[in-house]
Enzyme design. Structure first.
Site, PDB file in Angstrom:
ATOM      1  N   HIS A   1       0.863  -1.179   0.000  1.00  0.00           N
ATOM      2  CA  HIS A   1       0.000   0.000   0.000  1.00  0.00           C
ATOM      3  C   HIS A   1       0.900   1.230   0.000  1.00  0.00           C
ATOM      4  O   HIS A   1       2.113   1.128   0.217  1.00  0.00           O
ATOM      5  CB  HIS A   1      -0.968  -0.007   1.180  1.00  0.00           C
TER       6      HIS A   1
ATOM      7  N   HIS B   1       1.167   3.920   1.899  1.00  0.00           N
ATOM      8  CA  HIS B   1       1.646   4.687   3.059  1.00  0.00           C
ATOM      9  C   HIS B   1       3.174   4.790   2.974  1.00  0.00           C
ATOM     10  O   HIS B   1       3.859   3.820   2.639  1.00  0.00           O
ATOM     11  CB  HIS B   1       1.227   4.020   4.369  1.00  0.00           C
TER      12      HIS B   1
ATOM     13  N   ASP C   1       5.680   4.703   4.881  1.00  0.00           N
ATOM     14  CA  ASP C   1       6.623   3.790   5.547  1.00  0.00           C
ATOM     15  C   ASP C   1       6.762   2.459   4.806  1.00  0.00           C
ATOM     16  O   ASP C   1       7.606   1.636   5.166  1.00  0.00           O
ATOM     17  CB  ASP C   1       6.248   3.569   7.024  1.00  0.00           C
ATOM     18  N   HIS C   2       5.969   2.255   3.753  1.00  0.00           N
ATOM     19  CA  HIS C   2       6.107   1.060   2.907  1.00  0.00           C
ATOM     20  C   HIS C   2       6.568   1.426   1.502  1.00  0.00           C
ATOM     21  O   HIS C   2       6.688   0.554   0.643  1.00  0.00           O
ATOM     22  CB  HIS C   2       4.768   0.322   2.811  1.00  0.00           C
TER      23      HIS C   2
ATOM     24  N   HIS D   1      -7.195  -2.505   5.613  1.00  0.00           N
ATOM     25  CA  HIS D   1      -6.412  -1.452   6.256  1.00  0.00           C
ATOM     26  C   HIS D   1      -7.169  -0.123   6.119  1.00  0.00           C
ATOM     27  O   HIS D   1      -8.254  -0.085   5.569  1.00  0.00           O
ATOM     28  CB  HIS D   1      -5.023  -1.407   5.593  1.00  0.00           C
TER      29      HIS D   1
ATOM     30  N   ASP E   1      -0.259  -3.862   5.598  1.00  0.00           N
ATOM     31  CA  ASP E   1      -0.842  -3.613   6.900  1.00  0.00           C
ATOM     32  C   ASP E   1      -2.290  -4.058   6.834  1.00  0.00           C
ATOM     33  O   ASP E   1      -2.987  -3.750   5.858  1.00  0.00           O
ATOM     34  CB  ASP E   1      -0.792  -2.130   7.227  1.00  0.00           C
TER      35      ASP E   1
ATOM     36  N   HIS F   1       6.650  -5.420  11.514  1.00  0.00           N
ATOM     37  CA  HIS F   1       5.887  -4.162  11.545  1.00  0.00           C
ATOM     38  C   HIS F   1       5.530  -3.790  12.984  1.00  0.00           C
ATOM     39  O   HIS F   1       4.364  -3.589  13.335  1.00  0.00           O
ATOM     40  CB  HIS F   1       4.619  -4.295  10.671  1.00  0.00           C
TER      41      HIS F   1
END
Lengths: 336, 336
Positions: free
Chosen positions: A60, A62, A64-65, A174, A245, A303
């Protein structure tokens, strides 16, 4: 296959942990699951070569990914990569790359095979896959690149068919559209039975190799030997599921069904089960229940919220439900 | 002021060096020059607090100077920053942030005072400054945010006026539009002369402080004392110039005029002077000549090509022209 966790921190890095990324390595080639900030540095530290990276799967968008993607792609561009790279993930990646290329932030001069998945409609289980034509990105002017071949996808759907492995995907649960992946090795040929081969009068040498690779051979006396005459039953490939996530979700069970390894997010312990639900995450116990329900052979937690300096409680919580659980440790290989 | 190099590698990171970023710290508050991938991790390692970061200045939008911005901003968002952040750099930042916010890559919920500079027309020396109205980003829907107050700027132009320091900028000479910066401390009040104050009959205590802060005071007997009666001459603030990425260029001399510290890129040694010119970079010798011509007091080399594991030759080359030269070392403070 082996798995090398490159980043295990949720949301933001800590002094000890990098944000999300996992390398899956198979016979010298490897693929990348997620690409948080700092992934290209972790790739160097793991001793992996970006030139042998064949595909990147993003769960996804976001940051942080995802924030490490621009730097990793540019570094491969600077290193004069010529080989095509498969890049798959939720819709938005093309718009992102186009914006970055137009602003000169990104330097990519090798072909990308980009696949974007769009969110399923409310109530629908599947998602749509939109495939940009292979090798068309980056073009001279990246603006206005047509996205072709929008295909409605049944679930679980294959999103990558390589020589060595295949990858399928399902939507997770998510805050934003997220996708979980299952990586499966292709089945390998059965064990070659040398006794049987000798009994049939096959001379040791190149004919053995042809039979092993699935071809019929004709002997000097005219006898035709089929691979099934000398090979044992096909050996099943190993399989890995990657679910992050996500809240605990049926699709994760489906992705992890009988998998050799489930890599599942465990952002919190059960004490924070409400926060987990509110932010679209799972607890370690929930990850363990998914592994148990799926019949996975092993669970690797990742995570982790930056609030945890000691991850012991997450491990204990999961092991009480699914004993064969480990914590993902950055740059520490896991054999599958 | 003190300077902490956070990243010193050109183009891509190495196992030893991170890509471009420099912290300038002054009395607990600090500002950031460039923000390459991994900057937020380096900020943690340097022991700096993102909540005390007041402004970020970007030289140009190549990823190795810029890819860490998304993660750093999101981390400040996750940490519930409320305080406004100044963000300045070449035009394109707004479009970048808008795209990332729309795609949910970026999470920012604090006000940004965004200033974008546009490239000067061919032959013109200055550039245009476009200022988004303070506190308007991120709005509910970041699309279509008006960019207001486009102002043609004379050079050298102030781009930031803070309580503690001011920052000015000039266009450099790189492959894409790049901006160099000069950071100057505000002049500090002169030394307080206690003998004079006593001779004038001023009682020790709060009146001293008022005079030091520039206010007149009236004594019990009616005498009005002016700050100039008891303070020595105003003390000049320290100054830093930051010039990267650029070929050797007149604007760098102007930015570094009489500066206490010039931080200048030194991507190559003179052996590769042609590559330096072709890719819009400088050699260590060229950086040293800029420092000498500007009358800077000290030169700090940075932005080293990943081909150099031993940086000694770059240092030697620069010192033969400008002896007071050092190599920027990541996380090693330089007092100014």
């Amino acid at each position: 296959m082996k798995v090398i966790p490159l980043g295990t921190s949720s949301g933001k890095p800590t002094l000890k942990r990098t944000v999300s990324a996992v390398a899956v390595v198979r016979e010298g080639e490897w693929l990348l699951l997620d690409c948080g900030e700092g992934t290209q540095m972790q790739i160097m530290r793991a001793g992996l070569s970006p030139s042998r990276l064949v595909s990147i799967f993003i769960t996804h968008l976001h940051g942080d990914h995802f924030n490490g993607l621009s730097g990793l792609l540019s570094t491969m561009g600077l290193d004069r990569r010529a080989r095509q790279l498969v890049l798959a993930g939720p819709r938005g990646i093309l718009e992102y790359l186009d914006t970055l290329a137009r602003l000169k932030i990104l330097f990519v001069n090798f072909p990308l095979d980009l696949q974007e998945f769009t969110e399923p409609e409310r109530g629908a289980k599947g998602y749509r896959r939109e495939r940009t034509r292979m090798g068309e990105w980056p073009p001279g002017d990246p603006r206005g690149l047509p996205v072709a071949d929008a295909v409605p996808i049944e679930t679980p759907a294959s999103v990558y068919e390589g020589q060595a492995y295949r990858v399928s995907a399902l939507p997770l649960d998510h805050r934003i559209f997220a996708v979980g992946y299952r990586v499966e090795e292709r089945p390998r040929p059965g064990v070659f039975n040398i006794e049987k081969a000798r009994a049939l009068g096959i001379p040791a040498g190149p004919l053995f190799g042809r039979l092993q690779s699935g071809q019929d051979v004709q002997l000097a006396g005219g006898l035709v030997v089929h691979p099934s005459d000398v090979l044992g039953p096909e050996r099943k490939g190993k399989s890995i599921a990657y679910c992050t996530d996500t809240r605990p979700f049926a699709a994760s069970v489906e992705l992890a069904r009988d998998a050799d390894l489930l890599i599942h997010e465990a952002t919190y312990t059960e004490e924070l089960v409400r926060e987990a639900d509110e932010y679209g995450h799972s607890t370690a116990a929930q990850a363990a229940r998914i592994a148990r329900e799926a019949g996975a052979r092993r669970l690797l937690l990742t995570h982790f919220s930056s609030r945890y300096t000691d991850l012991g409680p997450l491990l204990d919580e999961a092991r009480s439900i699914f004993p064969n659980t480990s914590l993902a440790q950055e740059l520490v290989e896991v054999d599958v």
